[in-house]
Design an enzyme around this catalytic site. Structure first.
Site, PDB file in Angstrom:
ATOM      1  N   GLU A   5       1.043  -1.295   0.264  1.00  0.00           N
ATOM      2  CA  GLU A   5       0.132   0.149   0.112  1.00  0.00           C
ATOM      3  C   GLU A   5       1.156   1.057   0.220  1.00  0.00           C
ATOM      4  OE1 GLU A   5      -2.284   2.308   3.351  1.00  0.00           O
ATOM      5  OE2 GLU A   5      -2.910   0.325   3.142  1.00  0.00           O
ATOM      6  N   ARG A  59       1.714  10.384   0.996  1.00  0.00           N
ATOM      7  CA  ARG A  59       2.003  11.435   2.108  1.00  0.00           C
ATOM      8  C   ARG A  59       3.716  11.656   1.385  1.00  0.00           C
ATOM      9  NH1 ARG A  59       1.732   7.703   7.745  1.00  0.00           N
ATOM     10  NH2 ARG A  59      -0.824   6.902   7.732  1.00  0.00           N
ATOM     11  N   THR A  62      -3.487   6.947   1.291  1.00  0.00           N
ATOM     12  CA  THR A  62      -4.201   8.020   2.305  1.00  0.00           C
ATOM     13  C   THR A  62      -5.140   8.740   1.183  1.00  0.00           C
ATOM     14  OG1 THR A  62      -2.104   7.421   3.392  1.00  0.00           O
ATOM     15  CG2 THR A  62      -2.786   9.648   3.471  1.00  0.00           C
ATOM     16  N   LYS A 122     -11.587  -0.100   6.401  1.00  0.00           N
ATOM     17  CA  LYS A 122     -10.131  -0.084   7.079  1.00  0.00           C
ATOM     18  C   LYS A 122     -10.571   0.377   8.353  1.00  0.00           C
ATOM     19  CE  LYS A 122      -6.280   2.493   7.423  1.00  0.00           C
ATOM     20  NZ  LYS A 122      -5.315   3.789   6.264  1.00  0.00           N
TER      21      LYS A 122
END
Length: 209
Positions: free
Chosen positions: A41, A45, A68, A128
């Site tokens: 994943e 960021r 993200t 999640k």
């Protein structure tokens, strides 16, 4: 469950990575595959996220996801870069709607019953739980999941070798996300041998149940 999420359920651990230099993406992917975790994943960021996804996907040996994710534009860009699943820290209805409409698997972040019920409106099956440890860990997850029998979870946040099995032993958890085997300092130091070693340890631990 979508085929991409089925793959995640089979390997039980999702390495969550932040890559500052796209040149590290391919060596990192190779270390993860060699260690037994053909999945990453790649989080939005860093500025190198999209190029890193692309270079990993081009290898053809690793399942690449985007993490993200908070905007529809990121989903589109990630898919173009070769990502096959999306993970978001929270529940953004616009992002979820776009993914569901276009058949893109997504595991949005949830922390409470309201979040879960929003997910049910989109017929999502895998969510999640983030940040897992900060929101009470396994005990909170068990309490949350009680009324929602068909929902499965990928807890992420504060999970490492010390508590991985606590989560994986709960039947509604299909996998855990974590970065302990792909720490930023190891990537920056190009210590891919150590990443491979830690990945192997994580796989052995996950399969010890």
């Amino acid at each position: 469950m979508h085929a991409e999420l089925e793959k995640i359920a089979q390997i039980k651990v999702v390495p969550v990575v932040a890559i500052d230099n796209a040149d590290d993406a391919a060596p990192l992917a190779k270390a993860l595959v060699a260690g037994g975790l053909p999945c990453a994943e790649v989080t939005f960021r860093t500025d190198a996220a999209l190029e890193s996804m692309k270079r990993m996907a081009e290898l053809g040996t690793i399942q690449v996801g985007a993490g993200t994710v908070s905007k529809v534009e990121q989903v589109k860009a990630a898919v173009d870069a070769g990502a096959t699943f999306m993970v978001s820290p929270g529940f953004n209805p616009k992002v979820v709607d776009y993914c569901v409409t276009n058949g893109i698997p997504i595991a949005p972040g949830i922390t409470n019953p309201t979040d879960i019920e929003m997910a049910l409106d989109f017929d999502l099956e895998v969510l999640k739980f983030f940040p897992a440890e900060a929101f009470g860990g396994v005990n909170t997850l068990k309490a949350l999941s009680g009324p929602y029998g068909n929902i499965k979870f990928i807890p992420t946040g504060g999970i490492g070798a010390n508590n991985l099995l606590d989560y994986l032993s709960f039947p509604k958890v299909i996998a855990c996300g974590g970065s302990w085997m792909v720490k930023g300092e190891l990537i920056k130091a190009n210590n891919f041998a150590e990443i491979e070693r830690l990945t192997k340890e994580a796989v052995e631990l996950a399969n010890s149940l």
